[in-house]
Design an enzyme around this catalytic site. Structure first.
Site, PDB file in Angstrom:
ATOM      1  CB  SER A 132      56.763  45.740  67.083  1.00 47.64           C
ATOM      2  OG  SER A 132      55.403  45.399  66.953  1.00 47.64           O
ATOM      3  CE  LYS A 135      54.055  46.653  70.441  1.00 47.65           C
ATOM      4  NZ  LYS A 135      54.045  46.347  69.011  1.00 47.65           N
ATOM      5  CB  SER A 189      56.163  42.717  70.231  1.00 48.90           C
ATOM      6  OG  SER A 189      56.279  43.797  69.335  1.00 48.90           O
ATOM      7  CE  LYS A 294      59.220  45.811  70.721  1.00 44.97           C
ATOM      8  NZ  LYS A 294      59.008  44.560  69.961  1.00 44.97           N
TER       9      LYS A 294
END
Length: 359
Positions: A132, A135, A189, A294
């Site tokens: 992820s 993203k 996420s 993140k």
């Protein structure tokens, strides 16, 4: 013949007849006794046979338990051990590389954001699945595209994960503003939110993924490749070096800074209100000054984390790939922070992980 002789002869024949009759009676009795014994033996054998058949019937398995010549024995089900799936970094043996900070991540990179000085590196050129962390590029493209953040987007069946079968609280038919979709994708996420952002991008999903790869090339991220906007596919890959570049660029976007470090967000879906929280527990700690972050995880990538954080007066970009678990990736960040803070004059000496293996 004289009278006395005839009497003797008659007497002899009488005695002979009696003897013959007696012998016949004895023989008959013996024969009858033999028949009785045989009958008793026969009855005994029949009784034994009946008992044997009854015992066999009692011990026999239920109908259907025997199939052909083989006997199927029903036993209690046993738990089957399924070993955990190895990450790409584990398969490559990257976690066995020694490093001075004893990090649990297979690859790591710490860079001074202002001077671009590399303070610490470990397998920083290794190309690995990034989960992820993908993203972050998704958010960067959506933010820079100047699309209306209040435009309503609906979750469709196309947004349902068929790669890993992951779940989502955003059911098909849920409608949120693009800004909220972006918020959930970066902070929590949310896979369906990220996929919807790519699917509704001008030109559709294929065009969006093409833009992701074009942006990576423009930024000089030569180790990076994207195939979807979520990171669920293990084909989304990059290196710690490339990701440090992405974090630096993304940190320059105020919207990404705000949304990625948000502690939580409530989403109203009809009569329901859903609470979403940040996947990075470090943002809740007062000891951390995080400007952008993140997290990411799929089994092929392990636990991943990227951050921009200020430590001891220095702005740092931190990348951790393929850590063992949720706690260890945060632990690696804490180890780096303590190391930076312990340096005399708050100046860290650049460290390079050794290339030898621990065996």
């Amino acid at each position: 013949m004289p009278h006395r002789s005839r009497a003797a002869v008659n007497r002899f024949f009488q005695l002979l007849g009696l003897a013959i009759v007696s012998m016949a009676l004895i023989a008959s009795a013996a024969h009858a006794g033999g028949r009785t014994a045989a009958k008793k033996k026969q009855l005994s054998s029949a009784s034994h046979a009946k008992r044997t058949v009854a015992a066999r019937k009692q011990a026999a398995p239920p109908p259907g338990a025997l199939r052909g010549r083989a006997r199927t024995v029903k036993t209690a089900p046993r738990a089957v051990y399924v070993p955990p799936k190895l990450s790409f970094g584990q398969i490559a043996g990257l976690h066995r590389v020694d490093d001075p900070l004893d990090l649990k991540s297979s690859a790591a990179l710490i860079v001074d954001q202002d001077t671009h000085e590399v303070l610490f590196s470990k397998n920083d050129h290794a190309v690995l699945p990034i989960a992820s962390l993908t993203k972050l590029m998704t958010g960067l493209l959506v933010s820079q595209a100047g699309l209306p953040m209040d435009e309503l987007l609906a979750i469709t069946q196309d947004d349902v994960d068929t790669e890993k079968g992951s779940r989502s609280r955003l059911t098909v038919g849920s409608t949120l503003a693009r800004g909220e979709m972006l918020h959930l994708a970066l902070m929590s996420s949310e896979n369906r939110a990220a996929h919807a952002l790519g699917r509704t991008f001008p030109g559709g999903l294929r065009a969006f993924v093409g833009q992701m790869n074009a942006k990576a090339r423009l930024l000089g991220m030569t180790d990076t490749r994207y195939v979807d906007p979520t990171g669920l596919s293990s084909q989304n890959q990059s290196s710690a070096r490339d990701l440090a570049v992405l974090v630096n660029v993304a940190h320059g976007d105020p919207l990404l800074r705000m949304l990625s470090t948000s502690l939580g967000h409530e989403v109203a879906l009809g009569e329901k209100t859903l609470q979403y929280n940040n996947t990075n527990d470090l943002v809740k700690k007062l000891s951390w000054d995080i400007g952008l972050q993140k997290t990411g995880y799929i089994s092929e990538a392990g636990r991943c984390l990227v951050m921009q954080a200020q430590i001891a007066g220095r702005k740092l970009i931190m990348v951790f790939l393929d850590s063992a678990d949720k706690i260890s990736r945060l632990g690696d960040a804490e180890r780096v922070r303590h190391w930076i803070e312990s340096m005399p004059g708050l100046t860290a000496v650049p460290l390079q992980a050794a290339r030898n293996s621990r065996g």
